[in-house]
Write a protein that holds these residues in place. Sequence first.
Motif, PDB file in Angstrom:
ATOM      1  N   LYS A 147       0.913  -1.318  -0.080  1.00 16.71           N
ATOM      2  CA  LYS A 147      -0.126   0.009  -0.204  1.00 16.71           C
ATOM      3  C   LYS A 147       0.945   1.388  -0.123  1.00 16.71           C
TER       4      LYS A 147
ATOM      5  N   ARG B 156      -9.491  -1.938  -3.120  1.00 13.51           N
ATOM      6  CA  ARG B 156      -8.261  -1.110  -2.892  1.00 13.51           C
ATOM      7  C   ARG B 156      -8.080   0.150  -3.883  1.00 13.51           C
TER       8      ARG B 156
ATOM      9  N   GLU C  79     -10.077   2.843  -2.777  1.00 18.22           N
ATOM     10  CA  GLU C  79      -9.269   3.618  -1.500  1.00 18.22           C
ATOM     11  C   GLU C  79      -8.338   4.798  -2.524  1.00 18.22           C
ATOM     12  N   GLU C  80      -7.819   4.177  -3.723  1.00 17.51           N
ATOM     13  CA  GLU C  80      -6.927   5.024  -4.443  1.00 17.51           C
ATOM     14  C   GLU C  80      -7.476   5.703  -5.561  1.00 17.51           C
TER      15      GLU C  80
END
Length: 285
Positions: free
Chosen positions: A204, A226, A229-230
């Motif tokens: 991460k 993921r 979140e990015e």
Amino acid sequence: MEFPPEEGPVIELSEELKLNVFDCPIRRCLAVLGMRGSGKSYTCGVVAEELARIGQPFVVIDLMGEYYTLRERFPVLIIGLKPTHYTDLAGLGPEHAEPLASFIVESGVSLVLDLSRGTMAEKLEFLADFLEAFYRAEEEARRPYVLIVDEAHRIAPEKGLPRLEEVSRALKKAYYWLYETAATGRHIGVGLVIAVRRPAEVSKSILAQAEVKIVHKLVDPTDLKRLFEEGLPRELADKVRVLEPGEAVVLGLGEPKFVKIKTRICSHGGGTPLVKPAEAPDLIE
């Protein structure tokens, strides 16, 4: 080290995607993400070809032996751990890492570092020393360079698997210098491109350093989570799941945009024969 973005050379990955090299990937790291067969390594190949076209030096960390085909059109240096029919030099050991890094940076040569053969311990031991030596050489020279790391999740995994002691030790050092390059490389002129099969598999901390992301097809819910979140909008998840090879959504350049990566001018893949190869750089000069 500051580079005026308006003065930087431009690489073209598609009609819709042109990157000022001084902005991305030197000032802002680039991540290329996608499941096997989605086109992530192909995209990295286009990046390397475009860098070679404009004369921007680069180093490819090639764990799979796929990038030697750049020699079809460009005078890149190919050096490996073990000899193959395409390496210019081989038989690398950790003792060669510092001299190689110094030579590359001083001469401004583009390098494909072929780590496709040898044990994982041998690969990581050399790579760890090379990444450190390359970073330190760039601290002195401040020559703009781009480091392209395919299969970056194998060097900087989010979760480790049981490993031999010598592998774990080398992996820890390689991870450290890859992170250092991602976090601070822009200050010494080093840009970073990482290619990752699954976002959930890579660190991460390193993925977060990549402000610009080219996202090819992904279907695993963990990977999509993921990416949420990015910065991937949730409403685009269904489109990401059905992208065709070479299609991608780009994050980090304003509003998300869909692109089709252009066709390579060199062959793609380690098993493809070379066609009219370019000459290797003259090491004597």
